[in-house]
Design a protein around this motif. Structure first.
Motif, short mmCIF file in Angstrom:
data_model
loop_
_atom_site.label_atom_id
_atom_site.label_comp_id
_atom_site.label_asym_id
_atom_site.label_seq_id
_atom_site.Cartn_x
_atom_site.Cartn_y
_atom_site.Cartn_z
N TYR A 124 0.83 -1.21 0.00
CA TYR A 124 0.00 0.00 0.00
C TYR A 124 0.87 1.26 0.00
O TYR A 124 0.63 2.20 -0.78
N ASN A 151 -9.11 -6.93 -0.65
CA ASN A 151 -9.70 -8.02 -1.43
C ASN A 151 -8.63 -9.01 -1.90
O ASN A 151 -8.83 -10.23 -1.87
N THR A 191 -8.17 -2.78 7.42
CA THR A 191 -7.67 -1.46 7.01
C THR A 191 -7.11 -0.68 8.20
O THR A 191 -6.12 0.06 8.05
N HIS A 198 1.24 4.45 -9.46
CA HIS A 198 0.22 3.40 -9.56
C HIS A 198 -0.41 3.11 -8.20
O HIS A 198 -0.31 1.98 -7.70
N PRO A 199 -1.04 4.09 -7.57
CA PRO A 199 -1.64 3.83 -6.25
C PRO A 199 -2.79 2.84 -6.34
O PRO A 199 -3.45 2.73 -7.37
N ARG A 200 -2.99 2.12 -5.26
CA ARG A 200 -4.09 1.17 -5.17
C ARG A 200 -4.89 1.45 -3.91
O ARG A 200 -4.34 1.82 -2.87
N SER A 201 -6.19 1.26 -4.00
CA SER A 201 -7.07 1.55 -2.86
C SER A 201 -6.93 0.47 -1.80
O SER A 201 -6.54 -0.68 -2.07
N LEU A 202 -7.28 0.84 -0.58
CA LEU A 202 -7.27 -0.13 0.51
C LEU A 202 -8.26 -1.26 0.25
O LEU A 202 -8.02 -2.41 0.61
N ARG A 203 -9.37 -0.94 -0.38
CA ARG A 203 -10.36 -1.97 -0.71
C ARG A 203 -9.76 -3.02 -1.64
O ARG A 203 -9.92 -4.22 -1.44
N SER A 204 -9.04 -2.57 -2.67
CA SER A 204 -8.42 -3.51 -3.61
C SER A 204 -7.39 -4.38 -2.90
O SER A 204 -7.33 -5.60 -3.12
N TYR A 239 -13.17 -6.06 6.94
CA TYR A 239 -12.52 -5.02 6.14
C TYR A 239 -12.09 -3.85 7.02
O TYR A 239 -10.97 -3.34 6.89
N LYS A 266 1.34 3.81 -3.14
CA LYS A 266 0.84 5.17 -2.90
C LYS A 266 1.82 6.22 -3.38
O LYS A 266 1.42 7.26 -3.93
#
Length: 302
Positions: free
Chosen positions: A84, A101, A141, A92-98, A137, A88
């Motif tokens: 993460y 999952n 997080t 290429h940031p990625r969401s915490l949800r992704s 979740y 960030k």
């Protein structure tokens, strides 16, 4: 040129890391690093992150473990935290949800990484096995955000990671490996092998990315790849042009060679979806039943 170099760990830091992890056998320490590194790489693939981001995450993870105990955090959590954080600060940031999952899937029975036995290729994944409940979740997080801050604090916000992969390609171009003087297949073949060696070195038990600069790693990968592929490089001491001494080159080539058998052996023992309780069992220590129950409750769908 600072963006092409990395902060290296000192002998004192390596000695300190050995002391704080002395309760764990060396085999268990190697297993933790290897398995969690593989987990981080697998998560990067599922998150569709460039290999450079996944590689930087592994380097940050290993840096963190020179300061903190290997078994301080749950391996899934620390892997997710560095992925993460690294994504960030990249393009290429990625969401915490992704991320939540992906790690839920990797630790589910549907994941090949978590499965002990080979799965039937015709069998379909069970979506229920990687369902992430709202409460799970939220818990996940919260742990990741807390760990992100802890990693930043431990590293003194020094999250810059220069990789040797681009340098390896640049050095090959400098030596005209892709020119007409060589066979058309030699350049790409040599480049692919050098990159493969550098990717393997990420999981080195000697932590080569923490003890050597990217230019030295790139030169060693090119040298060994050329030997393996039968490509003739300039007969002069070309590595000195890239500021690498013969002694350092020799050490790294031997280290790269030893990795091939070591990775094959570790691959047989590695635990893809590793938990702290697995290490407690391997080390012959007492299992923290309370912590294990708390983890199970976090993962239980509500």
């Amino acid at each position: 040129m600072a963006h092409l170099t990395n902060p290296l760990v000192s002998p004192e830091q390596l000695a300190s890391s050995t002391r704080i992890n002395e309760a764990l056998p060396q085999s268990a320490q190697d297993l933790i690093r290897f398995s969690t590194g593989k987990l981080t790489q697998a998560a990067g693939i599922l998150l569709r992150l460039p290999q450079s981001v996944s590689a930087q995450a592994v380097v940050l993870l290993y840096r963190y473990w020179t300061i903190e105990e290997l078994a301080r955090d749950e391996f899934k959590d620390i892997s997710a935290a560095v992925i993460y954080l690294t994504a960030k600060i990249s393009a290429h940031p990625r969401s915490l949800r992704s991320i939540a999952n992906v790690y839920t899937y990797l630790y589910s029975s549907s994941s090949a990484l978590a499965s002990v036995q080979a799965q039937d290729p015709k069998s379909r994944p069970d979506p229920a096995s990687y369902y992430l409940s709202p409460s799970s979740y939220t818990s996940f997080t919260s742990r990741i955000l807390l760990l992100e801050g802890h990693v930043l604090n431990a590293l003194g916000f020094g999250v810059h990671v220069a990789l040797p992969h681009p340098l390896a390609i640049t050095y090959l171009q400098t030596m005209d490996i892709f020119s007409a003087a060589y066979s058309k297949s030699n350049g790409p073949k040599l480049a692919r092998r050098a990159i493969a060696l550098l990717n393997t070195a990420l999981l080195s038990p000697q932590m080569l990315y923490l003890t050597h600069q990217p230019n030295a790693l790139a030169v060693a990968a090119i040298y060994l790849a050329a030997r393996e592929e039968g490509v003739n490089l300039p007969s002069v001491e070309w590595w000195e042009v890239f500021d690498v001494e013969r002694e350092e080159l020799g050490f790294l080539v031997v280290a790269f060679l030893s990795l091939q058998n070591w990775c094959a052996e570790m691959g047989k023992e590695a635990i893809g979806a590793m938990r702290k309780v697995d290490i407690a069992k391997l080390a012959g220590g007492e299992v923290d039943e309370e912590a294990e129950m708390a983890m199970m409750l976090d993962e239980k769908p509500v």
